[in-house]
Design an enzyme around this catalytic site. Structure first.
Site, PDB file in Angstrom:
ATOM      1  N   ARG A  64      22.617  15.023 -22.522  1.00  0.00           N
ATOM      2  CA  ARG A  64      22.071  13.638 -23.064  1.00  0.00           C
ATOM      3  C   ARG A  64      22.128  13.546 -24.455  1.00  0.00           C
ATOM      4  O   ARG A  64      22.316  14.396 -25.181  1.00  0.00           O
ATOM      5  CB  ARG A  64      20.445  13.436 -22.779  1.00  0.00           C
ATOM      6  CG  ARG A  64      20.127  13.150 -21.668  1.00  0.00           C
ATOM      7  CD  ARG A  64      20.469  11.768 -21.144  1.00  0.00           C
ATOM      8  NE  ARG A  64      19.818  11.467 -19.629  1.00  0.00           N
ATOM      9  CZ  ARG A  64      20.626  11.680 -18.534  1.00  0.00           C
ATOM     10  NH1 ARG A  64      21.781  12.105 -18.523  1.00  0.00           N
ATOM     11  NH2 ARG A  64      20.113  11.350 -17.204  1.00  0.00           N
ATOM     12  N   GLU A 108      24.666   5.354 -26.463  1.00  0.00           N
ATOM     13  CA  GLU A 108      25.673   5.061 -25.152  1.00  0.00           C
ATOM     14  C   GLU A 108      25.125   3.760 -24.370  1.00  0.00           C
ATOM     15  O   GLU A 108      26.180   3.260 -23.880  1.00  0.00           O
ATOM     16  CB  GLU A 108      25.782   6.124 -24.059  1.00  0.00           C
ATOM     17  CG  GLU A 108      24.689   6.582 -23.308  1.00  0.00           C
ATOM     18  CD  GLU A 108      24.720   7.501 -22.327  1.00  0.00           C
ATOM     19  OE1 GLU A 108      25.253   8.785 -22.721  1.00  0.00           O
ATOM     20  OE2 GLU A 108      24.578   7.442 -21.109  1.00  0.00           O
ATOM     21  N   HIS A 154      30.163   9.159 -19.857  1.00  0.00           N
ATOM     22  CA  HIS A 154      29.290   9.573 -18.835  1.00  0.00           C
ATOM     23  C   HIS A 154      29.522   9.524 -17.396  1.00  0.00           C
ATOM     24  O   HIS A 154      29.245   8.714 -16.449  1.00  0.00           O
ATOM     25  CB  HIS A 154      27.995   8.670 -18.873  1.00  0.00           C
ATOM     26  CG  HIS A 154      26.711   9.395 -18.554  1.00  0.00           C
ATOM     27  ND1 HIS A 154      25.472   9.186 -19.235  1.00  0.00           N
ATOM     28  CD2 HIS A 154      26.174  10.118 -17.583  1.00  0.00           C
ATOM     29  CE1 HIS A 154      24.610   9.824 -18.719  1.00  0.00           C
ATOM     30  NE2 HIS A 154      25.007  10.579 -17.520  1.00  0.00           N
TER      31      HIS A 154
END
Ligand code: NAD
Length: 331
Positions: free
Chosen positions: A237, A266, A298
């Protein structure tokens, strides 16, 4: 009943619809796919649905959960493992059923961490472009041999353990830090304190969840502790890393390289095409200027096997909710 799927990309729609036919057979469930992310202003799109399905960058704070509940939503299905975007206490207070996909393919994320490191280290992304232009010079492509290097893994859960297996197989010395290291890790490496890991590792890869206690785990102090030239990988994360401190460490050449699949801000960028726009995030743009920084958006989870498993478990969780069965993945 209706299930509204937020942040629905074409691949989400395909995998969920394919699996719905087997997992929800005989039940009257209609999936409504919304490409927008869930927020206070988009929650209204769930009107008429008893359940919503969400992903990593959907907002599930108390205000959004209250809005969903007010619209008649009773179940929240996270199609991901991490749930740092959810106010669990608020969900419990509102009596919402919440379930996640605790593990779908830890190897998918572990293999992506390896792909990032290999690319960054051997500069295959730059070699690819050079060779296509007929430039076969090796200058600037020098890497280092990973065999024999020390790799430090922060977080030894499912993904950390899968990553440990990979680096052990490469002939690396593996160190791991976890408040509760699993017994299985002993076959691949040594469990150590975080400071010892920071002191000794040539490569550090993050695999712990984002909690208040792990926010900015990698800050200026941790970066100063690392071996000069160490490489940092983050597929977990974004907010595990203090990006400003990382930029300073890259500028000082204290940090030898950075590969990230996640970024603190993000949600403003990832999973969308911004190629016709400018990127309104100066830290992110600064990161992209370093030749020794590699960023993916991601995609650690993004394998065909993992997508199918995510859909199977997510809709299995919904079936448990509809049938009033105990759900092993409920939070
Ligand atoms: P997991 O729950 O199996 O393991 C997490 C481990 O972290 C646990 O062993 C826990 O004890 C440990 N931990 C907790 N606090 C820690 C700390 N302060 N220091 C070190 N370790 C600590 O989770 P997992 O399935 O291995 O996933 C790890 C993370 O990967 C998730 O939280 C999620 O954020 C991220 N993830 C990313 C992607 C992607 O596509 N990039 C996909 C799935 C998961």
């Amino acid at each position: 009943m209706r299930l509204t799927v937020f942040s629905a990309q074409p691949y989400d729609r395909d995998s969920l619809e394919a699996v719905a036919r087997e997992r929800l057979a005989g039940r009257d469930v209609t999936l409504v796919h919304q490409p927008v992310a869930l927020s206070l202003s988009t929650a209204i799109l769930a009107e008429g649905s008893q359940a919503v399905c969400v992903f990593v960058n959907d907002c599930l704070d108390a205000a959004v959960l209250e809005a969903l509940q007010g619209l008649g939503v009773r179940a929240v299905l996270l199609r991901c493992a991490g749930y740092n975007n959810l106010d669990l206490a608020a969900a419990r207070r509102l009596g919402l059923f919440v379930a996640r996909v605790p593990a779908y393919s830890p190897e998918a994320v572990a293999e992506h961490a390896l792909a990032l490191l290999m690319t960054l280290n051997r500069k295959t992304h730059r070699a690819y472009n050079r060779v296509r232009e007929g430039n076969f010079a090796l200058d600037g492509l020098l890497g280092s041999t990973l065999n024999g290097k020390t790799v430090g893994l922060v977080g030894l859960g499912q993904i950390g353990l899968a990553t440990a297996r990979i680096f052990h197989g490469l002939g690396c010395r593996v160190l791991g830090h976890d408040p509760q290291p699993p017994a299985a890790f002993a076959a691949y490496g040594d469990a150590v304190a975080l400071d010892a890991l920071l002191d000794e590792a040539d490569v550090i890869s993050l695999h712990c969840p984002l909690l208040e206690s792990t926010r900015y785990l990698i800050d200026a102090v941790a970066l100063a502790r690392m071996k000069p030239g160490a490489v940092l990988i983050n597929t977990s994360r974004g907010a595990l890393i203090d990006t400003e401190a990382v930029i300073q460490a890259l500028k000082r050449r204290q940090l030898g390289g950075l590969a990230i699949d996640v970024y603190e801000q993000e949600s403003e960028l990832f999973f969308q095409d911004h190629s016709h726009d400018y990127i309104d995030d100066d830290l992110f743009v600064r990161l992209m200027t370093f030749p020794n920084v590699l960023i993916t958006g991601h995609q650690g989870f993004f394998t065909a096997e993992a997508l199918r498993e995510i859909a199977l478990v997510t809709l299995g969780n919904l079936a448990d909710f509809l049938d009033g069965r105990a759900c092993p993945n409920a939070l």
